[in-house]
Scaffold this motif. Sequence first.
Motif, PDB file in Angstrom:
ATOM      1  N   PRO A   1      41.992  33.031  40.030  1.00 39.99           N
ATOM      2  CA  PRO A   1      42.656  34.324  40.220  1.00 39.99           C
ATOM      3  C   PRO A   1      43.151  34.517  41.651  1.00 39.99           C
ATOM      4  N   LYS A   2      42.378  34.066  42.623  1.00 42.36           N
ATOM      5  CA  LYS A   2      42.803  34.226  44.021  1.00 42.36           C
ATOM      6  C   LYS A   2      44.087  33.448  44.285  1.00 42.36           C
ATOM      7  N   GLU A   3      44.205  32.248  43.729  1.00 34.51           N
ATOM      8  CA  GLU A   3      45.429  31.467  43.902  1.00 34.51           C
ATOM      9  C   GLU A   3      46.619  32.178  43.262  1.00 34.51           C
ATOM     10  N   CYS A   4      46.389  32.794  42.092  1.00 36.07           N
ATOM     11  CA  CYS A   4      47.469  33.543  41.442  1.00 36.07           C
ATOM     12  C   CYS A   4      47.919  34.709  42.318  1.00 36.07           C
ATOM     13  N   TRP A   5      46.975  35.403  42.922  1.00 45.10           N
ATOM     14  CA  TRP A   5      47.332  36.522  43.795  1.00 45.10           C
ATOM     15  C   TRP A   5      48.063  36.025  45.038  1.00 45.10           C
ATOM     16  N   ARG A   6      47.664  34.899  45.575  1.00 40.48           N
ATOM     17  CA  ARG A   6      48.367  34.334  46.733  1.00 40.48           C
ATOM     18  C   ARG A   6      49.803  33.973  46.373  1.00 40.48           C
ATOM     19  N   LEU A   7      50.006  33.467  45.150  1.00 43.09           N
ATOM     20  CA  LEU A   7      51.356  33.119  44.718  1.00 43.09           C
ATOM     21  C   LEU A   7      52.256  34.347  44.612  1.00 43.09           C
ATOM     22  N   GLN A   8      51.664  35.518  44.554  1.00 41.68           N
ATOM     23  CA  GLN A   8      52.428  36.765  44.526  1.00 41.68           C
ATOM     24  C   GLN A   8      52.469  37.446  45.900  1.00 41.68           C
ATOM     25  N   GLY A   9      51.915  36.801  46.924  1.00 44.43           N
ATOM     26  CA  GLY A   9      52.024  37.315  48.278  1.00 44.43           C
ATOM     27  C   GLY A   9      50.957  38.305  48.691  1.00 44.43           C
ATOM     28  N   PHE A  10      49.882  38.429  47.926  1.00 41.72           N
ATOM     29  CA  PHE A  10      48.817  39.372  48.283  1.00 41.72           C
ATOM     30  C   PHE A  10      47.806  38.707  49.208  1.00 41.72           C
ATOM     31  N   PRO A  11      47.397  39.389  50.263  1.00 43.45           N
ATOM     32  CA  PRO A  11      46.407  38.822  51.181  1.00 43.45           C
ATOM     33  C   PRO A  11      45.026  38.744  50.536  1.00 43.45           C
ATOM     34  N   ASP A  12      44.246  37.797  50.998  1.00 41.93           N
ATOM     35  CA  ASP A  12      42.929  37.572  50.409  1.00 41.93           C
ATOM     36  C   ASP A  12      42.034  38.804  50.483  1.00 41.93           C
ATOM     37  N   GLU A  13      42.142  39.586  51.554  1.00 46.20           N
ATOM     38  CA  GLU A  13      41.241  40.729  51.692  1.00 46.20           C
ATOM     39  C   GLU A  13      41.478  41.769  50.599  1.00 46.20           C
ATOM     40  N   LEU A  14      42.725  41.916  50.145  1.00 49.50           N
ATOM     41  CA  LEU A  14      42.983  42.850  49.051  1.00 49.50           C
ATOM     42  C   LEU A  14      42.487  42.287  47.726  1.00 49.50           C
ATOM     43  N   PHE A  15      42.641  40.976  47.535  1.00 54.26           N
ATOM     44  CA  PHE A  15      42.099  40.361  46.323  1.00 54.26           C
ATOM     45  C   PHE A  15      40.594  40.555  46.246  1.00 54.26           C
ATOM     46  N   GLU A  16      39.901  40.359  47.361  1.00 58.89           N
ATOM     47  CA  GLU A  16      38.437  40.491  47.355  1.00 58.89           C
ATOM     48  C   GLU A  16      38.024  41.906  46.983  1.00 58.89           C
ATOM     49  N   LYS A  17      38.797  42.897  47.395  1.00 66.17           N
ATOM     50  CA  LYS A  17      38.487  44.274  47.015  1.00 66.17           C
ATOM     51  C   LYS A  17      38.685  44.480  45.519  1.00 66.17           C
ATOM     52  N   ALA A  18      39.772  43.934  44.973  1.00 61.42           N
ATOM     53  CA  ALA A  18      40.030  44.077  43.543  1.00 61.42           C
ATOM     54  C   ALA A  18      38.975  43.339  42.723  1.00 61.42           C
ATOM     55  N   ARG A  19      38.473  42.240  43.237  1.00 63.39           N
ATOM     56  CA  ARG A  19      37.490  41.444  42.500  1.00 63.39           C
ATOM     57  C   ARG A  19      36.175  42.191  42.302  1.00 63.39           C
ATOM     58  N   THR A  20      35.917  43.184  43.120  1.00 63.01           N
ATOM     59  CA  THR A  20      34.676  43.948  42.979  1.00 63.01           C
ATOM     60  C   THR A  20      34.725  44.916  41.803  1.00 63.01           C
ATOM     61  N   VAL A  21      35.921  45.162  41.251  1.00 66.16           N
ATOM     62  CA  VAL A  21      36.031  46.172  40.190  1.00 66.16           C
ATOM     63  C   VAL A  21      36.621  45.622  38.898  1.00 66.16           C
ATOM     64  N   ASN A  22      37.007  44.333  38.869  1.00 65.62           N
ATOM     65  CA  ASN A  22      37.624  43.776  37.670  1.00 65.62           C
ATOM     66  C   ASN A  22      37.199  42.338  37.425  1.00 65.62           C
ATOM     67  N   PRO A  23      37.127  41.911  36.153  1.00 63.89           N
ATOM     68  CA  PRO A  23      36.799  40.517  35.833  1.00 63.89           C
ATOM     69  C   PRO A  23      37.994  39.600  36.074  1.00 63.89           C
ATOM     70  N   GLU A  24      37.748  38.288  36.052  1.00 61.55           N
ATOM     71  CA  GLU A  24      38.796  37.307  36.330  1.00 61.55           C
ATOM     72  C   GLU A  24      39.967  37.421  35.360  1.00 61.55           C
ATOM     73  N   SER A  25      39.686  37.695  34.097  1.00 59.25           N
ATOM     74  CA  SER A  25      40.767  37.773  33.109  1.00 59.25           C
ATOM     75  C   SER A  25      41.762  38.872  33.476  1.00 59.25           C
ATOM     76  N   GLN A  26      41.266  40.005  33.940  1.00 54.73           N
ATOM     77  CA  GLN A  26      42.148  41.100  34.344  1.00 54.73           C
ATOM     78  C   GLN A  26      42.886  40.763  35.635  1.00 54.73           C
ATOM     79  N   LEU A  27      42.222  40.091  36.562  1.00 53.64           N
ATOM     80  CA  LEU A  27      42.861  39.748  37.830  1.00 53.64           C
ATOM     81  C   LEU A  27      44.019  38.789  37.616  1.00 53.64           C
ATOM     82  N   ARG A  28      43.867  37.826  36.708  1.00 55.24           N
ATOM     83  CA  ARG A  28      44.965  36.912  36.389  1.00 55.24           C
ATOM     84  C   ARG A  28      46.133  37.664  35.762  1.00 55.24           C
TER      85      ARG A  28
END
Length: 328
Positions: free
Chosen positions: A277-304
Motif C-alpha cells: 500500500p505504501k508503494e501505491c501511495w508513493r506512485l500517487q505522490g503522497f508523502p510517507d508521513e501522510l500514508f502512516e497516518k492513514a494506516r492507523t485508521v484503515n486496513p491495507e485493502s482500503q489503502l490500496r
Amino acid sequence: MMTVLDLCSGIGGFRLGLELAGHKCVGYCDNDKAAVRSYRAMYNTEGEWYGDDVTKLKPGDIPRADIWCFGFPCQDVSCANANRRGLAGERSGIYYSIINLVKGKDEEDKPTYLLIENVKNLLHIHDGRDFAEVLAELDEAGYDAIWQVLNSKDFGVPQSRERVFIIANLRSRGRREILPVAGENGNALKQIVAGMQGYRVYDPSGVSATVTNAGGGLDKGAGLYLVRPVIGINRPGKRQNGRLFKNPDEPMFTLTGQDTHGVAIANPDFRIRRLTPKECWRLQGFPDELFEKARTVNPESQLRKQAGNAVTVNVAYAIAKTLPEAHN
C-alpha cells in the motif's frame, strides 16, 4: 492564496497539491467512510465544513470558496467497465449534482475556478456526446472551460496514468489562460516539490526506485537485477492494453481500485510480489508521513483502493501553480 472546496475528496490528492501551491482548504465532501477516516487522519480538518453526500446538498449548505475541485466517479465512464452508461450512470452522474450546486449559487458566491478530473475515456464515450454535455453544463453555469490529458509519469511519479483535467473559469470574472501544463520526460530524474519525503527524486527505471527503498534491496542485501511492472494477477481478462508485464524501463501500469498491481523480480530467481500500500501511495505522490497516518485508521485493502482512486498529487500541484489569483 485562494480558498479551496474539496468535493469527491477521496484521500485529498487535489487538496494536497493545491495546499503545496499555497492555497487553503476550507471544506471537503465524500460519502466513502473509509476514505473520510484516512482524510481526517492525514489533514488538519478541525473547523472545516464537511458534507457526507454531495447528491443531498443544497447550494446554501456549501461555504464560499475560490476553487471547487473534484474528480467525480469514473465507474460509468471507464474502459474497464463493460456496461458504460457514461453520465447517465448513477455514479458518474454525480457530475450533474455538483454542477447544479454551482448553478444554484448567486453569481458573487460562485467559485472562480472549477478543477475537474476524470479518466481519458470521458472525451470519447458515446462518440463524444457525454463530454459535449459536460461542456454544455459548464457553459450554462457561466463557465468557460479548457482541458488537457495529462500523464502522471510526466510529473515525477513512475506511473503511467492518463487523466483528463478540465479547468473552468467563471466567465463574469474574466477568462485566464491556464492550460496547457507542460510535464517533463517521464524518464528524467527530477524533484517536483521540495519537502515531500521518500520520493523526491525518481530513478529512470520505472518503479524500481520505489520497490528498492529498503537498504540492500529486497533479497537480503543481494540487490536487484531486474524489476518489471505487473498488473492483472487477479483479473487476467482486464489487463491494461492487453499486457500483463511491462519492460524494466517503463513506468507502472495505471493504479486502479480493482486490479492487483505488482512487480516481477529476478534476483536470481523469478518471482512476482504485490505492491505494498505504501508503494501505491508513493506512485500517487503522497508523502510517507501522510500514508502512516492513514494506516492507523484503515486496513491495507482500503489503502490500496484509496490510492487507485486518488488524483496524483504532483499533477494537481502543477495545475495549481498555473492558476492566477481569483479577483471577485
